[in-house]
Design a protein around this motif. Structure first.
Motif, mmCIF file in Angstrom:
data_model
loop_
_atom_site.group_PDB
_atom_site.id
_atom_site.type_symbol
_atom_site.label_atom_id
_atom_site.label_comp_id
_atom_site.label_asym_id
_atom_site.label_seq_id
_atom_site.Cartn_x
_atom_site.Cartn_y
_atom_site.Cartn_z
ATOM 1 N N HIS A 116 16.667 82.153 67.523
ATOM 2 C CA HIS A 116 16.150 81.294 66.465
ATOM 3 C C HIS A 116 16.799 81.657 65.141
ATOM 4 O O HIS A 116 16.832 82.808 64.755
ATOM 5 C CB HIS A 116 14.633 81.444 66.356
ATOM 6 N N PRO A 117 17.305 80.681 64.420
ATOM 7 C CA PRO A 117 17.937 80.970 63.139
ATOM 8 C C PRO A 117 16.925 81.481 62.124
ATOM 9 O O PRO A 117 15.763 81.122 62.150
ATOM 10 C CB PRO A 117 18.510 79.625 62.705
ATOM 11 N N ASP A 118 17.374 82.332 61.245
ATOM 12 C CA ASP A 118 16.556 82.870 60.172
ATOM 13 C C ASP A 118 16.585 81.887 59.007
ATOM 14 O O ASP A 118 17.634 81.642 58.429
ATOM 15 C CB ASP A 118 17.109 84.231 59.759
ATOM 16 N N ALA A 119 15.437 81.353 58.652
ATOM 17 C CA ALA A 119 15.373 80.329 57.609
ATOM 18 C C ALA A 119 15.867 80.829 56.265
ATOM 19 O O ALA A 119 16.377 80.056 55.470
ATOM 20 C CB ALA A 119 13.946 79.808 57.468
ATOM 21 N N SER A 120 15.732 82.117 56.008
ATOM 22 C CA SER A 120 16.153 82.623 54.704
ATOM 23 C C SER A 120 17.671 82.626 54.552
ATOM 24 O O SER A 120 18.183 82.723 53.453
ATOM 25 C CB SER A 120 15.615 84.035 54.485
ATOM 26 N N PRO B 74 19.292 73.236 63.324
ATOM 27 C CA PRO B 74 20.025 72.981 64.556
ATOM 28 C C PRO B 74 19.717 71.578 65.074
ATOM 29 O O PRO B 74 18.642 71.032 64.794
ATOM 30 C CB PRO B 74 19.492 74.032 65.523
ATOM 31 N N GLN B 75 20.617 70.998 65.823
ATOM 32 C CA GLN B 75 20.437 69.634 66.330
ATOM 33 C C GLN B 75 19.137 69.500 67.126
ATOM 34 O O GLN B 75 18.471 68.483 67.063
ATOM 35 C CB GLN B 75 21.647 69.229 67.190
ATOM 36 N N ALA B 76 18.786 70.527 67.886
ATOM 37 C CA ALA B 76 17.544 70.490 68.675
ATOM 38 C C ALA B 76 16.311 70.709 67.802
ATOM 39 O O ALA B 76 15.189 70.524 68.250
ATOM 40 C CB ALA B 76 17.593 71.542 69.770
ATOM 41 N N GLY B 77 16.522 71.118 66.573
ATOM 42 C CA GLY B 77 15.407 71.351 65.658
ATOM 43 C C GLY B 77 14.841 72.745 65.798
ATOM 44 O O GLY B 77 15.365 73.583 66.526
ATOM 45 N N VAL B 78 13.779 72.996 65.075
ATOM 46 C CA VAL B 78 13.092 74.282 65.105
ATOM 47 C C VAL B 78 11.601 74.032 65.334
ATOM 48 O O VAL B 78 11.057 73.005 64.935
ATOM 49 C CB VAL B 78 13.295 75.081 63.798
ATOM 50 N N TRP B 79 10.977 74.995 65.988
ATOM 51 C CA TRP B 79 9.539 74.938 66.252
ATOM 52 C C TRP B 79 8.865 76.073 65.510
ATOM 53 O O TRP B 79 9.353 77.204 65.513
ATOM 54 C CB TRP B 79 9.260 75.075 67.738
ATOM 55 N N LEU B 80 7.735 75.775 64.909
ATOM 56 C CA LEU B 80 6.900 76.773 64.256
ATOM 57 C C LEU B 80 5.478 76.608 64.780
ATOM 58 O O LEU B 80 5.058 75.502 65.136
ATOM 59 C CB LEU B 80 6.906 76.592 62.737
ATOM 60 N N VAL B 81 4.746 77.713 64.822
ATOM 61 C CA VAL B 81 3.354 77.672 65.286
ATOM 62 C C VAL B 81 2.483 78.433 64.296
ATOM 63 O O VAL B 81 2.915 79.414 63.692
ATOM 64 C CB VAL B 81 3.223 78.276 66.709
ATOM 65 N N ASN B 82 1.259 77.948 64.133
ATOM 66 C CA ASN B 82 0.257 78.632 63.327
ATOM 67 C C ASN B 82 -1.006 78.684 64.172
ATOM 68 O O ASN B 82 -1.705 77.672 64.332
ATOM 69 C CB ASN B 82 0.007 77.889 62.020
ATOM 70 N N SER B 83 -1.288 79.856 64.749
ATOM 71 C CA SER B 83 -2.428 79.974 65.657
ATOM 72 C C SER B 83 -3.762 79.828 64.927
ATOM 73 O O SER B 83 -4.729 79.352 65.508
ATOM 74 C CB SER B 83 -2.375 81.293 66.428
ATOM 75 N N GLN B 84 -3.835 80.227 63.660
ATOM 76 C CA GLN B 84 -5.072 80.068 62.895
ATOM 77 C C GLN B 84 -5.406 78.602 62.669
ATOM 78 O O GLN B 84 -6.562 78.205 62.691
ATOM 79 C CB GLN B 84 -4.983 80.795 61.565
ATOM 80 N N HIS C 198 7.367 70.648 64.701
ATOM 81 C CA HIS C 198 8.754 70.498 65.141
ATOM 82 C C HIS C 198 9.508 69.793 64.024
ATOM 83 O O HIS C 198 9.145 68.706 63.608
ATOM 84 C CB HIS C 198 8.829 69.677 66.429
ATOM 85 N N LEU C 199 10.550 70.446 63.541
ATOM 86 C CA LEU C 199 11.367 69.908 62.461
ATOM 87 C C LEU C 199 12.783 69.766 62.997
ATOM 88 O O LEU C 199 13.369 70.734 63.466
ATOM 89 C CB LEU C 199 11.331 70.874 61.283
ATOM 90 N N LYS C 200 13.296 68.521 62.998
ATOM 91 C CA LYS C 200 14.634 68.303 63.549
ATOM 92 C C LYS C 200 15.362 67.222 62.764
ATOM 93 O O LYS C 200 14.729 66.393 62.107
ATOM 94 C CB LYS C 200 14.563 67.915 65.025
ATOM 95 N N PRO C 201 16.698 67.245 62.834
ATOM 96 C CA PRO C 201 17.467 66.189 62.163
ATOM 97 C C PRO C 201 17.074 64.811 62.707
ATOM 98 O O PRO C 201 16.790 64.661 63.894
ATOM 99 C CB PRO C 201 18.916 66.523 62.520
ATOM 100 N N ASP C 202 17.042 63.827 61.837
ATOM 101 C CA ASP C 202 16.693 62.456 62.227
ATOM 102 C C ASP C 202 17.865 61.832 62.960
ATOM 103 O O ASP C 202 18.929 61.612 62.377
ATOM 104 C CB ASP C 202 16.337 61.643 60.994
#
Length: 89
Positions: A5-9, A15-25, A31-35
């Motif tokens: 996973h790429p480091d956002a900083s 990436p073309q496939a996008g990135v996934w983030l989770v917040n369990s709380q 899911h954030l990906k190029p349109d």
């Protein structure tokens, strides 16, 4: 050790496939990906899903300027959202 996973900083492109983030709380996945509906990479699609063992339909979807999407991605990670693998569909 490699990180899939790429480091956002250090990353200003998604990436073309996008990135996934989770917040369990919050019980949410993002899911954030190029349109893919545009030829120019100026927009991204942000999809929000409820926490579930199997991914359903997004509860919310919106289109953002690419720069705002990358900024959102960085800010979410700074506030506790964690990178994750895509949930099962």
């Amino acid at each position: 050790m490699s990180n899939d996973h790429p480091d956002a900083s250090q990353f200003d492109q998604l990436p073309q496939a996008g990135v996934w983030l989770v917040n369990s709380q919050e019980g949410l996945f993002i899911h954030l990906k190029p349109d893919a509906s545009t030829e120019q990479p100026q927009f991204v699609v942000l999809s929000t899903f409820r926490w579930s063992p199997v991914l359903g339909q997004p509860v919310r979807q919106q289109r953002l300027l690419h720069s705002l999407g990358v900024e959102l991605w960085k800010n979410l990670q700074n506030t506790g959202w964690m990178h994750c693998s895509p949930p099962l569909r």
